[in-house]
Design a protein around this motif. Structure first.
Motif, mmCIF file in Angstrom:
data_model
loop_
_atom_site.group_PDB
_atom_site.id
_atom_site.type_symbol
_atom_site.label_atom_id
_atom_site.label_comp_id
_atom_site.label_asym_id
_atom_site.label_seq_id
_atom_site.Cartn_x
_atom_site.Cartn_y
_atom_site.Cartn_z
ATOM 1 N N SER A 9 -55.430 -41.529 36.393
ATOM 2 C CA SER A 9 -56.051 -40.213 36.361
ATOM 3 C C SER A 9 -55.162 -39.226 35.628
ATOM 4 C CB SER A 9 -56.286 -39.724 37.793
ATOM 5 O OG SER A 9 -55.066 -39.555 38.458
ATOM 6 N N ARG A 122 -57.447 -30.885 40.203
ATOM 7 C CA ARG A 122 -58.185 -32.107 40.513
ATOM 8 C C ARG A 122 -59.599 -31.734 40.969
ATOM 9 N NH1 ARG A 122 -55.775 -36.991 40.800
ATOM 10 N NH2 ARG A 122 -53.495 -37.096 40.786
ATOM 11 N N GLN A 124 -61.620 -33.057 43.138
ATOM 12 C CA GLN A 124 -61.874 -33.048 44.578
ATOM 13 C C GLN A 124 -61.359 -31.763 45.225
ATOM 14 O OE1 GLN A 124 -60.499 -35.489 42.733
ATOM 15 N NE2 GLN A 124 -60.617 -37.468 43.791
ATOM 16 N N LEU A 127 -63.642 -28.866 44.357
ATOM 17 C CA LEU A 127 -64.908 -28.885 45.099
ATOM 18 C C LEU A 127 -64.737 -28.580 46.577
ATOM 19 C CD1 LEU A 127 -66.621 -31.983 43.450
ATOM 20 C CD2 LEU A 127 -67.086 -29.566 42.996
ATOM 21 N N ASP A 128 -63.512 -28.540 47.059
ATOM 22 C CA ASP A 128 -63.274 -28.179 48.458
ATOM 23 C C ASP A 128 -63.487 -26.688 48.704
ATOM 24 O OD1 ASP A 128 -62.831 -30.576 49.703
ATOM 25 O OD2 ASP A 128 -60.655 -30.538 49.438
ATOM 26 N N LEU A 148 -64.507 -42.452 43.020
ATOM 27 C CA LEU A 148 -64.534 -40.995 43.075
ATOM 28 C C LEU A 148 -65.945 -40.420 43.208
ATOM 29 C CD1 LEU A 148 -61.958 -40.354 40.207
ATOM 30 C CD2 LEU A 148 -61.561 -40.051 42.657
ATOM 31 N N ASP A 151 -67.543 -39.403 46.933
ATOM 32 C CA ASP A 151 -66.851 -38.264 47.520
ATOM 33 C C ASP A 151 -67.209 -36.973 46.792
ATOM 34 O OD1 ASP A 151 -64.852 -37.037 49.279
ATOM 35 O OD2 ASP A 151 -63.655 -36.826 47.466
ATOM 36 N N CYS A 152 -67.204 -36.995 45.466
ATOM 37 C CA CYS A 152 -67.514 -35.790 44.699
ATOM 38 C C CYS A 152 -68.963 -35.351 44.907
ATOM 39 C CB CYS A 152 -67.235 -36.026 43.226
ATOM 40 S SG CYS A 152 -65.479 -36.067 42.801
ATOM 41 N N GLN A 154 -70.830 -35.821 47.557
ATOM 42 C CA GLN A 154 -70.938 -35.223 48.885
ATOM 43 C C GLN A 154 -70.375 -33.806 48.904
ATOM 44 O OE1 GLN A 154 -72.636 -36.409 51.371
ATOM 45 N NE2 GLN A 154 -73.116 -38.354 50.355
ATOM 46 N N ARG A 155 -69.254 -33.577 48.233
ATOM 47 C CA ARG A 155 -68.667 -32.235 48.195
ATOM 48 C C ARG A 155 -69.545 -31.265 47.411
ATOM 49 N NH1 ARG A 155 -62.135 -32.962 48.434
ATOM 50 N NH2 ARG A 155 -62.115 -35.100 49.150
#
Length: 206
Positions: A9, A122, A124, A127-128, A148, A151-152, A154-155
């Motif tokens: 990454s 990053r 993630q 998106l938090d 990835l 998770d992305c 869902q966020r």
């Protein structure tokens, strides 16, 4: 332009030397059509074929206008976001974990005489947080085989990033089984080699 799928990454590549190389990104439609922008000589970046971008933006031709807010996650050189901007999107946010790659996106925006946000972060972690306003179009094109996508997605859904009826472009390695939020409806898809490109619409009322 996107990050090579089998490498590490962005933040893991910071020790690699980056410089502006002989590569060029060609915008293929809209007000910046045929403009050539420099691409970093940097580990993990490779060009998205013009035909792939052309197919995607043919799907989106009636969906982008001056009211469209676009989020380009895992932006790489920002080819998808820049193409959306060229085709009339009102606002594009670029998210890129590698500092040097993010700086090149900023330089290319300056070359085009456009000011848009470039977030060196990053995806993630980005998106938090919660956005000031939701987005109508999201490009989600992460490195392959790093788990990835779920998770992305869902966020994006849980943290208010998507408007009603938002479109989400998802590109993954072929054969990957996706676990997506309820209410995301597949409307287009195509495959090329190891790549599977899908376009989803978020149903209103989610």
């Amino acid at each position: 332009m996107r990050r090579q799928r089998h490498g590490t990454s962005g933040q893991d590549q910071r020790q690699g030397k980056a410089r502006t190389g002989s590569g060029r990104l060609r915008l293929i439609g809209g007000r910046f059509r045929r403009r050539l922008l420099p691409v970093l000589d940097h580990p993990g970046l490779r060009p998205t074929p013009d035909r792939v971008r052309e197919t995607l933006f043919n799907w989106l031709v009636t969906e982008i206008d001056s009211r469209t807010r676009v989020l380009d996650l895992f932006a790489g050189t920002g080819a998808l976001g820049l193409e959306a901007l060229s085709r009339g999107a009102g606002e594009v946010h670029f998210v890129e974990a590698d500092r040097q790659v993010a700086q090149q996106i900023t330089r290319n925006l300056t070359t085009l005489d456009v000011a848009m946000p470039v977030h060196h972060q990053r995806a993630q972690a980005f998106l938090d947080t919660r956005p000031a306003q939701p987005f109508q179009l999201v490009f989600l094109d992460p490195p392959f085989r790093q788990e990835l996508i779920t998770d992305c997605c869902q966020r994006l859904e849980q943290n208010g990033w998507l408007s009603e009826g938002a479109l989400i472009h998802v590109e993954t390695e072929a054969g990957l089984m996706l676990q997506l939020p309820t209410g995301w409806q597949l409307i287009r898809e195509t495959r090329a080699g190891d790549s599977h490109t899908r376009l989803y619409r978020r149903e209103s009322g989610q």
